[in-house]
Design a protein around this motif. Structure first.
Motif, PDB file in Angstrom:
ATOM      1  N   GLN A   1       0.839  -1.205   0.000  1.00  0.00           N
ATOM      2  CA  GLN A   1       0.000   0.000   0.000  1.00  0.00           C
ATOM      3  C   GLN A   1       0.875   1.257   0.000  1.00  0.00           C
ATOM      4  O   GLN A   1       0.587   2.229  -0.710  1.00  0.00           O
ATOM      5  CB  GLN A   1      -0.915  -0.005   1.226  1.00  0.00           C
ATOM      6  CG  GLN A   1      -1.904   1.159   1.260  1.00  0.00           C
ATOM      7  CD  GLN A   1      -2.790   1.111   2.496  1.00  0.00           C
ATOM      8  OE1 GLN A   1      -2.923   0.070   3.147  1.00  0.00           O
ATOM      9  NE2 GLN A   1      -3.401   2.245   2.823  1.00  0.00           N
ATOM     10  N   LEU A   2       1.953   1.248   0.794  1.00  0.00           N
ATOM     11  CA  LEU A   2       2.866   2.381   0.816  1.00  0.00           C
ATOM     12  C   LEU A   2       3.511   2.586  -0.554  1.00  0.00           C
ATOM     13  O   LEU A   2       3.538   3.713  -1.079  1.00  0.00           O
ATOM     14  CB  LEU A   2       3.962   2.161   1.869  1.00  0.00           C
ATOM     15  CG  LEU A   2       5.118   3.163   1.869  1.00  0.00           C
ATOM     16  CD1 LEU A   2       4.633   4.565   2.224  1.00  0.00           C
ATOM     17  CD2 LEU A   2       6.229   2.728   2.825  1.00  0.00           C
ATOM     18  N   CYS A   3       4.016   1.516  -1.156  1.00  0.00           N
ATOM     19  CA  CYS A   3       4.671   1.622  -2.469  1.00  0.00           C
ATOM     20  C   CYS A   3       3.681   2.089  -3.535  1.00  0.00           C
ATOM     21  O   CYS A   3       4.016   2.940  -4.378  1.00  0.00           O
ATOM     22  CB  CYS A   3       5.280   0.288  -2.867  1.00  0.00           C
ATOM     23  SG  CYS A   3       6.660  -0.222  -1.818  1.00  0.00           S
ATOM     24  N   ASP A   4       2.479   1.521  -3.515  1.00  0.00           N
ATOM     25  CA  ASP A   4       1.453   1.927  -4.500  1.00  0.00           C
ATOM     26  C   ASP A   4       1.166   3.415  -4.393  1.00  0.00           C
ATOM     27  O   ASP A   4       1.039   4.113  -5.417  1.00  0.00           O
ATOM     28  CB  ASP A   4       0.160   1.136  -4.278  1.00  0.00           C
ATOM     29  CG  ASP A   4       0.290  -0.329  -4.669  1.00  0.00           C
ATOM     30  OD1 ASP A   4       1.244  -0.656  -5.404  1.00  0.00           O
ATOM     31  OD2 ASP A   4      -0.542  -1.138  -4.228  1.00  0.00           O
ATOM     32  N   ARG A   5       1.070   3.903  -3.172  1.00  0.00           N
ATOM     33  CA  ARG A   5       0.755   5.322  -3.003  1.00  0.00           C
ATOM     34  C   ARG A   5       1.911   6.210  -3.443  1.00  0.00           C
ATOM     35  O   ARG A   5       1.699   7.258  -4.061  1.00  0.00           O
ATOM     36  CB  ARG A   5       0.414   5.596  -1.533  1.00  0.00           C
ATOM     37  CG  ARG A   5      -0.124   6.996  -1.339  1.00  0.00           C
ATOM     38  CD  ARG A   5      -0.575   7.289   0.042  1.00  0.00           C
ATOM     39  NE  ARG A   5      -0.866   8.717   0.127  1.00  0.00           N
ATOM     40  CZ  ARG A   5      -0.816   9.428   1.233  1.00  0.00           C
ATOM     41  NH1 ARG A   5      -0.506   8.859   2.371  1.00  0.00           N
ATOM     42  NH2 ARG A   5      -1.092  10.715   1.207  1.00  0.00           N
ATOM     43  N   LEU A   6       3.134   5.802  -3.127  1.00  0.00           N
ATOM     44  CA  LEU A   6       4.290   6.580  -3.568  1.00  0.00           C
ATOM     45  C   LEU A   6       4.332   6.673  -5.095  1.00  0.00           C
ATOM     46  O   LEU A   6       4.603   7.742  -5.659  1.00  0.00           O
ATOM     47  CB  LEU A   6       5.579   5.946  -3.054  1.00  0.00           C
ATOM     48  CG  LEU A   6       5.872   6.099  -1.551  1.00  0.00           C
ATOM     49  CD1 LEU A   6       7.068   5.235  -1.150  1.00  0.00           C
ATOM     50  CD2 LEU A   6       6.118   7.557  -1.175  1.00  0.00           C
ATOM     51  N   LEU A   7       4.055   5.561  -5.764  1.00  0.00           N
ATOM     52  CA  LEU A   7       4.104   5.543  -7.226  1.00  0.00           C
ATOM     53  C   LEU A   7       2.920   6.285  -7.839  1.00  0.00           C
ATOM     54  O   LEU A   7       3.050   6.962  -8.871  1.00  0.00           O
ATOM     55  CB  LEU A   7       4.125   4.088  -7.724  1.00  0.00           C
ATOM     56  CG  LEU A   7       5.396   3.307  -7.387  1.00  0.00           C
ATOM     57  CD1 LEU A   7       5.209   1.827  -7.706  1.00  0.00           C
ATOM     58  CD2 LEU A   7       6.589   3.859  -8.164  1.00  0.00           C
ATOM     59  N   ARG A   8       1.778   6.185  -7.207  1.00  0.00           N
ATOM     60  CA  ARG A   8       0.563   6.796  -7.767  1.00  0.00           C
ATOM     61  C   ARG A   8       0.530   8.309  -7.550  1.00  0.00           C
ATOM     62  O   ARG A   8       0.158   9.065  -8.452  1.00  0.00           O
ATOM     63  CB  ARG A   8      -0.665   6.146  -7.118  1.00  0.00           C
ATOM     64  CG  ARG A   8      -2.001   6.644  -7.675  1.00  0.00           C
ATOM     65  CD  ARG A   8      -3.163   5.906  -7.034  1.00  0.00           C
ATOM     66  NE  ARG A   8      -3.264   6.162  -5.594  1.00  0.00           N
ATOM     67  CZ  ARG A   8      -2.972   5.264  -4.660  1.00  0.00           C
ATOM     68  NH1 ARG A   8      -2.544   4.069  -4.998  1.00  0.00           N
ATOM     69  NH2 ARG A   8      -3.104   5.571  -3.381  1.00  0.00           N
ATOM     70  N   GLU A   9       0.926   8.776  -6.363  1.00  0.00           N
ATOM     71  CA  GLU A   9       0.743  10.185  -6.025  1.00  0.00           C
ATOM     72  C   GLU A   9       2.018  11.027  -6.119  1.00  0.00           C
ATOM     73  O   GLU A   9       1.940  12.245  -6.292  1.00  0.00           O
ATOM     74  CB  GLU A   9       0.186  10.313  -4.601  1.00  0.00           C
ATOM     75  CG  GLU A   9      -1.191   9.694  -4.413  1.00  0.00           C
ATOM     76  CD  GLU A   9      -1.696   9.866  -2.995  1.00  0.00           C
ATOM     77  OE1 GLU A   9      -1.268  10.834  -2.318  1.00  0.00           O
ATOM     78  OE2 GLU A   9      -2.507   9.038  -2.539  1.00  0.00           O
ATOM     79  N   PHE A  10       3.168  10.397  -6.013  1.00  0.00           N
ATOM     80  CA  PHE A  10       4.398  11.186  -5.885  1.00  0.00           C
ATOM     81  C   PHE A  10       5.382  11.009  -7.033  1.00  0.00           C
ATOM     82  O   PHE A  10       6.317  11.799  -7.158  1.00  0.00           O
ATOM     83  CB  PHE A  10       5.100  10.845  -4.559  1.00  0.00           C
ATOM     84  CG  PHE A  10       4.298  11.186  -3.341  1.00  0.00           C
ATOM     85  CD1 PHE A  10       4.339  12.461  -2.793  1.00  0.00           C
ATOM     86  CD2 PHE A  10       3.463  10.243  -2.744  1.00  0.00           C
ATOM     87  CE1 PHE A  10       3.600  12.786  -1.672  1.00  0.00           C
ATOM     88  CE2 PHE A  10       2.713  10.551  -1.620  1.00  0.00           C
ATOM     89  CZ  PHE A  10       2.771  11.833  -1.084  1.00  0.00           C
TER      90      PHE A  10
END
Length: 490
Positions: free
Chosen positions: A155-164
Motif C-alpha cells: 500500500q505504501l509503495c502503490d501510493r508513492l508511485l501513484r501520487e508522488f
C-alpha cells in the motif's frame, strides 16, 4: 508570637539540612559500598549531574558516559548508586539469560507506564507478564502475520508511485515509515486499523505523539512528580505547563479507549481471521484479575506500541538514508533482490534502545575484573556505547561488508576472539531482551526489500546530520533542526 517562634527555629532547620547534606556527601564519597569505584567525584556526590546532562543539556548523559569511560576506564561510578561498564565482553554477564536480575526501581516511572512489562521491577512479576506476551512475538507468530506487513508495504509503495512519482513533491521517509510501523503494531496488538499510510503526507498525530513520548522520558525519569501532576491536570493546564505532552496523553487515552472496547465486548471479535490479537488473548487468558485491569493493560499496550513504532521507524529511516546515499550498495541490493524475493539483509544501521539499561542483582555480587559490584547496586551498559566501541571498526561508516566476513575480532588485545555477531546487541540480551525483535526483523526484511525493489527514490536536501546521534531520548536522535530523511520519487 507564632512568627517569632518561626524566626527562632528557621536557622536551626537550615543548619540541620546543611549538616545532613554534608554528611550525605561525605558518606557517598568515602563510606558508600561503591565509594572505591573510579569516576568523577562530583557524580558520586550527587545525582543532579545526571539530571543536568539529561534534562537541561538535552539528552547528553549517554555521550558524557563515553567521555568518562575514556578518562577513568571501563568501569565507573556514574551517580551515587550506579555502576556503568563499557566492555563488549561484559555484555553477556550484565544481561545473562540465566540471571534473575531486577530493574532499577526508580526507572519504573521513566515513561509514566508503571504497569508495562518494560517498567516491571520484580523479576518474577516481569517473568509472568513476559510469558503471556512471548508466544505472540515468536518467529512463527510473526511469520503468520507477515501477510499484513507485506500488504501494508504494498500500500505504501502503490501510493508513492501513484501520487508522488515525477511530481517533485518531497516525502519525509521518517513519517512514511512511522505510518507503516504504527499500522502494523496496532493491528497486530489490538486488531484496529487506522490506515495511517493513507494520511496526507503520511503525517498522523498518533505517530507524532510517540516522538513526544520519547522526548518526555528524561523529565519523567528525573521529575516523576511533574508527570503525575500533568496526568491529573485538565487539558488547558497541560497545554500551559508542557504543550508537548498533550499529544502523548491523547495517544494514551486512545489506547485506553481501545482496551476498554475489547474488554467490554467479545474478545474474539477483535481477532482477525488470520491472527488472534495480543490484548484480546491477554483478556481471555488465566492471568490474575489485577493483571487484566484497563489501567494495567493501557500501560502495557502503550509501552508495546510506542517502543515498536519509534525504534523500528528510526532504523528503517536510517537504513533508507544509507542505501540511497551509497549508490553502489543500492545497485548490489537490487541485483540480489532480483535473484531472490529478498536475501538475508544486512544488520540494522541503528542502535535500538540507546539509553543504558540498569539491572540489579539482589543477592549476589557481580564481578568485573578486580571489582566486585555489591548486591542491590544497579549496574548498566549502553547499546550506543557498545556499538561505537573499537570492536566495530570505523563504526560510523555504513559498511555492510563487515557482516559478510567470517573473521573474528577481540574486544581488547589478548582477549578471546569472537564473531562480530556476538557483540551485536540492538535488541539487548537476557530475560528482558526486546519483546518485538522478530516483528522488527520482519518489517526490516519486508519493508526495505519492497520499497527499494519497487520505488526509485532520490535523496532531497538530506545530509548525514539527519541520521547523526546528537541526543539520546530512549533512542538516539539527530539535532532538532534537522528535517528528516527527505526524498523525491523519480
Amino acid at each position: 508570637m507564632e512568627n517569632s517562634k518561626l524566626i527562632f527555629v528557621a536557622p536551626y532547620l537550615a543548619l540541620g539540612c546543611a549538616l545532613y547534606f554534608i554528611a550525605l556527601v561525605i558518606y557517598r564519597l568515602y563510606f558508600s559500598p561503591v565509594a572505591h569505584f573510579p569516576g568523577s567525584k562530583l557524580t558520586a556526590a550527587t545525582g543532579w549531574i545526571e539530571t543536568y546532562y539529561d534534562v537541561f543539556k538535552g539528552g547528553q548523559f549517554t555521550f558524557q558516559l563515553q567521555k568518562w569511560h575514556e578518562q577513568y576506564g571501563p568501569i565507573i561510578r556514574i551517580n551515587p548508586d550506579e555502576i556503568h561498564v563499557s566492555d563488549p565482553d561484559f555484555y553477556d554477564v550484565a544481561y545473562a539469560s540465566s540471571a534473575p536480575f531486577e530493574k532499577m526501581p526508580k526507572w519504573r516511572d521513566r515513561f509514566g507506564l508503571p504497569g508495562a512489562v518494560q517498567s516491571t521491577v520484580q523479576h518474577e512479576l516481569h517473568r509472568s507478564r513476559r510469558m503471556t506476551l512471548n508466544p505472540h512475538f515468536s518467529k512463527k507468530a510473526i511469520s503468520n502475520f507477515s501477510w499484513f506487513i507485506q500488504q501494508r508495504m504494498d500500500q505504501l509503495c502503490d501510493r508513492l508511485l501513484r501520487e508522488f512519482k515525477d511530481s517533485g513533491e518531497v516525502v519525509t521517509l521518517n513519517d512514511a515509515w512511522g505510518a507503516v510501523t504504527a499500522d502494523i503494531i496496532i493491528n497486530y496488538c489490538l486488531g484496529f486499523d487506522y490506515n495511517f499510510v493513507g494520511y496526507p503526507g503520511f503525517v498522523a498525530p498518533f505517530t507524532r505523539s510517540i516522538k513526544e513520548l520519547a522526548l518526555s522520558v528524561h523529565i519523567a525519569g528525573h521529575f516523576p512528580w511533574f508527570l503525575k501532576l500533568l496526568q491529573s491536570s485538565p487539558d488547558w493546564l497541560v497545554g500551559l505547563l508542557n504543550p508537548g505532552m498533550k499529544p502523548v496523553f491523547n495517544f494514551q487515552n486512545e489506547i485506553k479507549k481501545q482496551i476498554t472496547i475489547i474488554k467490554e465486548s467479545d474478545h474474539e471479535k477483535h481477532s482477525t481471521e488470520r491472527h488472534k490479537t495480543v490484548f484480546a488473548d491477554i483478556l481471555s487468558s488465566n492471568l490474575p484479575r489485577q493483571e487484566k485491569t484497563v489501567a494495567r493493560l493501557q500501560d502495557e499496550a502503550t509501552g508495546v506500541v510506542a517502543a515498536a513504532i519509534e525504534t523500528t521507524k528510526t532504523t528503517l529511516s536510517v537504513a533508507s538514508f544509507h542505501i540511497l546515499h551509497n549508490p553502489g550498495i543500492l545497485r548490489r541490493l537490487r541485483i540480489e533482490w532480483r535473484e531472490a524475493i529478498f536475501s538475508d539483509p544486512e544488520k540494522p544501521t541503528c542502535y535500538g534502545v540507546a539509553q543504558r539499561l540498569p539491572r540489579v542483582s539482589k543477592y549476589k555480587a557481580i564481578q568485573y575484573d578486580t571489582y566486585s559490584i555489591p548486591p542491590n547496586t544497579p549496574f548498566s551498559m549502553s547499546s550506543y556505547i557498545q556499538h561505537t566501541s573499537s570492536v566495530f571498526n570505523d563504526c560510523f561508516s555504513f559498511s555492510p561488508d563487515r557482516w559478510l566476513t567470517t573473521a573474528k575480532v577481540a574486544s581488547a588485545p589478548g582477549r578471546e576472539e569472537k564473531s562480530l555477531d556476538r557483540f551485536f546487541v540492538p535488541f539487548s540480551k537476557g530475560t528482558r531482551w526486546c519483546l518485538g525483535q522478530n516483528l522488527a526483523w520482519a518489517q526490516l526484511y519486508i519493508g526495505l526489500s519492497a520499497l527499494f525493489r519497487r520505488v526509485d527514490l532520490e535523496l532531497f536536501e538530506t545530509e548525514p546530520e539527519a541520521i547523526s546521534s546528537a541526543r539520546e531520548y530512549f533512542i538516539t536522535l539527530p539535532p532538532p533542526e534537522t528535517k528528516g530523511i527527505r526524498v523525491i520519487v523519480k
